[in-house]
Design an enzyme around this catalytic site. Structure first.
Site, mmCIF file in Angstrom:
data_model
loop_
_atom_site.group_PDB
_atom_site.id
_atom_site.type_symbol
_atom_site.label_atom_id
_atom_site.label_comp_id
_atom_site.label_asym_id
_atom_site.label_seq_id
_atom_site.Cartn_x
_atom_site.Cartn_y
_atom_site.Cartn_z
ATOM 1 N N THR A 131 0.868 -1.190 0.000
ATOM 2 C CA THR A 131 0.000 0.000 0.000
ATOM 3 C C THR A 131 0.900 1.234 0.000
ATOM 4 O O THR A 131 2.095 1.125 0.272
ATOM 5 C CB THR A 131 -0.870 0.014 1.267
ATOM 6 O OG1 THR A 131 0.021 0.062 2.400
ATOM 7 C CG2 THR A 131 -1.724 -1.237 1.377
ATOM 8 N N GLU B 240 -6.036 -3.946 -0.966
ATOM 9 C CA GLU B 240 -6.477 -5.074 -0.147
ATOM 10 C C GLU B 240 -7.638 -5.842 -0.783
ATOM 11 O O GLU B 240 -8.029 -6.891 -0.298
ATOM 12 C CB GLU B 240 -6.896 -4.568 1.241
ATOM 13 C CG GLU B 240 -5.750 -4.050 2.106
ATOM 14 C CD GLU B 240 -5.409 -2.587 1.854
ATOM 15 O OE1 GLU B 240 -5.762 -2.066 0.775
ATOM 16 O OE2 GLU B 240 -4.785 -1.966 2.729
ATOM 17 N N LYS C 96 -15.999 16.677 10.837
ATOM 18 C CA LYS C 96 -17.098 16.608 11.805
ATOM 19 C C LYS C 96 -17.456 18.015 12.229
ATOM 20 O O LYS C 96 -16.703 18.660 12.931
ATOM 21 C CB LYS C 96 -16.665 15.781 13.015
ATOM 22 C CG LYS C 96 -16.635 14.311 12.711
ATOM 23 C CD LYS C 96 -16.491 13.490 13.975
ATOM 24 C CE LYS C 96 -16.334 12.031 13.606
ATOM 25 N NZ LYS C 96 -15.342 11.327 14.382
ATOM 26 N N TRP D 107 -21.395 14.769 9.865
ATOM 27 C CA TRP D 107 -20.287 14.572 8.936
ATOM 28 C C TRP D 107 -20.497 15.363 7.651
ATOM 29 O O TRP D 107 -21.602 15.360 7.093
ATOM 30 C CB TRP D 107 -20.171 13.092 8.543
ATOM 31 C CG TRP D 107 -19.563 12.245 9.618
ATOM 32 C CD1 TRP D 107 -19.075 12.678 10.817
ATOM 33 C CD2 TRP D 107 -19.387 10.832 9.586
ATOM 34 N NE1 TRP D 107 -18.614 11.608 11.546
ATOM 35 C CE2 TRP D 107 -18.794 10.462 10.813
ATOM 36 C CE3 TRP D 107 -19.667 9.833 8.651
ATOM 37 C CZ2 TRP D 107 -18.460 9.152 11.128
ATOM 38 C CZ3 TRP D 107 -19.347 8.528 8.963
ATOM 39 C CH2 TRP D 107 -18.750 8.181 10.179
HETATM 40 P P1 AMP Z 1 -5.017 1.873 -2.929
HETATM 41 O O1 AMP Z 1 -4.915 0.730 -2.006
HETATM 42 O O2 AMP Z 1 -3.772 2.671 -3.047
HETATM 43 O O3 AMP Z 1 -5.530 1.461 -4.262
HETATM 44 O O4 AMP Z 1 -6.080 2.891 -2.336
HETATM 45 C C1 AMP Z 1 -7.385 2.482 -2.049
HETATM 46 C C2 AMP Z 1 -8.218 3.664 -1.640
HETATM 47 O O5 AMP Z 1 -8.418 4.558 -2.740
HETATM 48 C C3 AMP Z 1 -9.618 3.304 -1.218
HETATM 49 O O6 AMP Z 1 -9.660 2.816 0.103
HETATM 50 C C4 AMP Z 1 -10.334 4.624 -1.392
HETATM 51 O O7 AMP Z 1 -10.096 5.495 -0.305
HETATM 52 C C5 AMP Z 1 -9.674 5.198 -2.621
HETATM 53 N N1 AMP Z 1 -10.476 4.904 -3.803
HETATM 54 C C6 AMP Z 1 -10.298 3.931 -4.709
HETATM 55 N N2 AMP Z 1 -11.224 4.002 -5.689
HETATM 56 C C7 AMP Z 1 -12.023 5.059 -5.379
HETATM 57 C C8 AMP Z 1 -13.171 5.666 -5.988
HETATM 58 N N3 AMP Z 1 -13.660 5.239 -7.131
HETATM 59 N N4 AMP Z 1 -13.722 6.716 -5.356
HETATM 60 C C9 AMP Z 1 -13.245 7.188 -4.189
HETATM 61 N N5 AMP Z 1 -12.156 6.679 -3.587
HETATM 62 C C10 AMP Z 1 -11.553 5.625 -4.166
#
Ligand code: AMP
Length: 562
Positions: A184, A332, A441, A446
Site C-alpha cells: 500500500t 487489499e 465533523k 459529517w
Molecule cells: P489503494 O490501495 O492505493 O488502491 O487505495 C485504495 C483507496 O483509494 C480506497 O480505500 C479509497 O479510499 C480510494 N479509492 C479507490 N477508488 C475510489 C473511488 N472510485 N472513489 C473514491 N475513492 C476511491
C-alpha cells in the site's frame, strides 16, 4: 458427498497458456523506456516467460522467494507477471513513485532475492544498492545496446532470455500459494504488503471479464494506463490473457499527447486509469481542438483509485463521447470491489440522471460482500443517505498483511474495515464520501470532503480541489477548500463560494477558500490530506477570528442544526 468434478488448480500459468493457445497472435503493444514502440503477442509473451522462468531457477530463485520489479508498463514487465508466479515465486511490484527510503523499506521487507528494474531507475538503484541487503541479483530490463553505463554488476534482461529455450514446464501446485506482493502507499507509517494468491487472482480475472465487471473481452484493445506496479494494474494483465484482449502499454509516457496517440494508433476500445490521467488527456485535447474531430474508437473508460468527479464524467462524455465506468477498490481488494454499471431501469433516464448514477462508485460484484457500520460496528441501513464505515469480505480480499504488519485486520465475522466512509443505496450503489480519517465533523454531523471537491472541480476555473477539516472553536471542525486554479484564469474565493452555494447543503459550504500552486499527492496519485492538514494547521477561519462579525459558518451550521 464429495463432487465428481476435476480439481484443476486455478494457477496464473493457465492464463498465459490459454492466451498463447487460443489468442496466439493477439498483440501486446508497448512504448518502451528506450522510446521505441515494441509489438509482440501472447504466444511470444508465453515463450519468453518460460525462458525467463528457467533463467530465474538458474539464478537460485526457489518456490515462494520474492522477485522484485521496479518498472513501467511494458512487455517485459508483463513477462515477469507470468514468469515469476508461473515458476512458483512471488512477484513484488515496487512503486517507483514512493520516496527512496520507502522503496528501500519495501524491497528489504519483502526480501526480494532478485530485482528487475527499468533503465529509468538506474541511478536510483545504484544509490540504493548498498542498502538492499537481501537482493543478490540485479537485472536491468533492456538489451545490451541500451544498458546504461555504470551497471557492470547488473545482468541484462535480454541476455537472460537469449540464453534459454522455452521448453520449461510450468510446475503444478496448490492455487492458494502466494503469487504476488503489492505494498500500500503508506500515507501514515510504512507501506504494508498485500499478498495475493493464484486463486484470488484467477477468480478476480473472471470478474474483470464479466459484463457487469470491467466487460473485458477478445473484442477489446485495452490502453492500460494504471501501472503494473500498483495493485497488479487492477488485475487487467491477467484478465486480458483470460479473454484474449489486445493490450497497449504506455511505458513511462503518460502525458496527454502520448496517450492520445496510442488511443488513436492502436484503435483502443477501452482504457483504464485514475481520474488525473483523464484530466491530463482532456486538457491536451482541449488545447488541440482540431483533434476533437479525430474519430477515436474509444467506447468506455474505467476510472477509479480516487473519486471520479461528475464534471470529469460529463467532459469524457461530451468531448470524447465515451461512457465512464466508475469503480472502487483498494490494494487489499485486488482491487475490484464495486463497479458502476447501470441497471435496465436506468436506461430510459435522461443523460443527466444517468451521470448522477455513474458518479457513484458502483455496486458490489459477486465475490465482494459490502456493508456499512457505525462506530460500534452496528450495521447501517442501505438508504443512500446514511454514511458509515465500509467493510468488505470475499475471496480476493486480504486476510492480513505480509509478515503480520498491522496485526489482526478482520473482525470476528471475517470483515475487513476499508478505512473508507460510504453510503449504500437500495440498489446497492456505494458512494464513497471520505477516508474515515478525512471526514469533517461539524457540529456533530459529517461533511463529505469528496462531495465538496467534486462540486468545486465543476467550476471552470478550478483545476484541482481538496477539502480538509480544520479546528473551529464553535463547530469543532469546519471545511477549508484548497484550490489550484487553472493557469491564466482569474477567480476569487467569493466566486467559488457563490458557485458552490446552490450545489451543496448550506451548512457544508466551506468557511474559506485558499489558492495554492499545487496540492500534495501520494505515490498512487491520491490527495495527501495528512500533509495538507499539516500545511494549514495554523490556519484560522475568517469566521473564527476575534473580530469576525456574524459568520458564514454560524449561518451555515445553524441551518444544519435547525
Ligand atoms: P489503494 O490501495 O492505493 O488502491 O487505495 C485504495 C483507496 O483509494 C480506497 O480505500 C479509497 O479510499 C480510494 N479509492 C479507490 N477508488 C475510489 C473511488 N472510485 N472513489 C473514491 N475513492 C476511491
Amino acid at each position: 458427498m464429495r463432487a465428481l468434478m476435476q480439481e484443476r488448480q486455478l494457477l496464473i500459468s493457465t492464463l498465459i497458456d490459454h492466451a498463447a493457445l487460443n489468442h496466439p497472435t493477439v498483440e501486446i503493444v508497448s512504448r518502451t523506456c528506450e522510446g521505441a514502440e515494441h509489438r509482440t503477442d501472447y504466444k511470444t509473451v508465453r515463450s519468453r516467460a518460460l525462458k525467463l522462468a528457467k533463467a530465474l531457477i538458474k539464478l537460485g530463485v526457489k518456490d515462494g522467494d520474492r522477485v522484485g520489479s521496479l518498472a513501467w508498463n511494458t512487455h517485459r514487465h508483463l513477462e515477469l507477471y507470468y514468469a515469476v508466479p508461473g515458476m512458483g515465486a512471488v512477484l513484488n511490484t515496487v512503486n517507483p513513485r514512493l520516496f527512496a527510503e520507502q522503496i528501500e523499506y519495501v524491497i528489504n521487507h519483502a526480501q526480494d532475492n532478485v530485482l528487475f528494474f527499468d533503465i529509468t531507475f538506474a541511478e536510483l538503484i545504484t544509490e540504493l544498492r548498498p542498502r538492499l541487503l537481501s537482493t543478490a541479483t540485479f537485472v536491468v530490463m533492456t538489451d545490451r545496446a541500451h544498458k546504461p553505463p555504470g551497471l557492470d554488476n547488473c545482468l541484462c534482461y535480454e541476455d537472460l532470455i537469449e540464453a534459454e529455450e522455452d521448453d520449461y514446464q510450468w510446475p503444478q501446485f496448490e492455487e492458494t500459494r502466494a503469487s504476488s506482493l503489492c505494498y500500500t502507499s503508506g500515507t501514515t507509517g510504512n507501506p504494508k504488503g498485500v499478498l495475493y494468491s493464484h486463486r484470488s487472482t484467477v477468480l478476480h480475472s473472471f470478474t474483470a471479464c464479466s459484463m457487469d465487471g470491467l466487460q473485458l473481452s477478445s473484442q477489446d484493445s485495452v490502453l492500460l494506463i494504471v501501472p503494473l506496479f500498483h495493485v497488479n494494474a487492477w488485475g487487467v494483465p491477467y484478465a486480458s490473457a483470460m479473454c484474449g484482449a489486445k493490450l497497449v502499454l504506455p511505458g513511462p509516457w503518460l502525458d496527454g499527447q502520448s496517450l492520445f496517440n496510442l488511443l488513436r494508433a492502436e484503435r483502443c476500445s477501452v482504457s483504464i486509469g485514475v481520474p488525473t490521467v483523464w484530466l491530463g488527456l482532456l486538457k491536451f485535447i482541449e488545447e488541440n481542438p482540431h483533434l476533437i474531430s479525430e474519430k477515436l474508437t474509444l467506447a468506455r473508460v474505467l476510472v477509479g483509485g480516487s473519486a471520479a468527479p461528475r464534471a470529469l464524467i460529463e467532459r469524457l462524455h461530451h468531448i470524447l463521447g465515451v461512457t465512464t465506468i466508475h469503480a472502487w477498490g483498494m490494494s487489499e481488494t485486488s482491487p475490484l470491489g464495486t463497479i458502476g454499471n447501470l441497471l435496465p431501469k436506468h436506461r430510459s433516464l435522461p443523460l443527466d440522471e444517468q451521470i448522477t448514477i455513474r458518479a457513484k462508485q458502483g455496486r458490489p460484484i459477486y465475490g465482494v460482500e459490502v456493508h456499512i457500520a457505525d462506530e460500534q460496528g452496528e450495521r447501517l441501513p442501505r438508504d443512500g443517505k446514511t454514511a458509515g464505515h465500509l467493510k468488505v469480505r470475499g475471496p480476493w480480499v486480504a486476510s492480513g498483511y505480509f509478515r503480520g504488519e498491522g496485526g489482526e485486520v478482520l473482525d470476528a465475522d471475517g470483515w475487513f474495515a476499508t478505512g473508507d466512509v460510504a453510503s449504500i443505496d437500495e440498489d446497492g450503489y456505494v458512494q464513497i464520501t471520505d477516508r474515515s480519517k478525512d471526514v469533517i465533523k461539524s457540529g456533530g454531523e459529517w461533511i463529505s470532503s469528496i462531495d465538496l471537491e467534486n462540486a468545486a472541480i465543476a467550476h471552470h476555473a478550478v483545476q484541482e480541489a481538496a477539502v480538509i477539516g480544520l479546528a473551529h472553536s464553535r463547530w469543532q471542525e469546519r471545511p477549508l477548500l484548497v484550490v489550484v486554479a487553472r493557469p491564466g484564469i482569474e477567480v476569487t474565493s467569493e466566486q467559488i463560494l457563490a458557485f458552490l452555494s446552490p450545489r451543496v447543503a448550506k451548512w457544508w459550504l466551506p468557511d474559506d477558500v485558499v489558492f495554492v500552486k499545487e496540492l500534495p499527492h501520494t505515490a498512487t496519485g491520491k490527495l495527501q490530506k495528512v500533509q495538507l492538514r499539516e500545511q494549514f494547521k495554523t490556519f484560522v477561519f475568517s469566521s473564527d477570528r476575534p473580530e469576525a462579525a456574524p459568520t458564514r459558518s454560524d449561518v451555515n451550521a445553524a441551518t444544519n442544526n435547525g
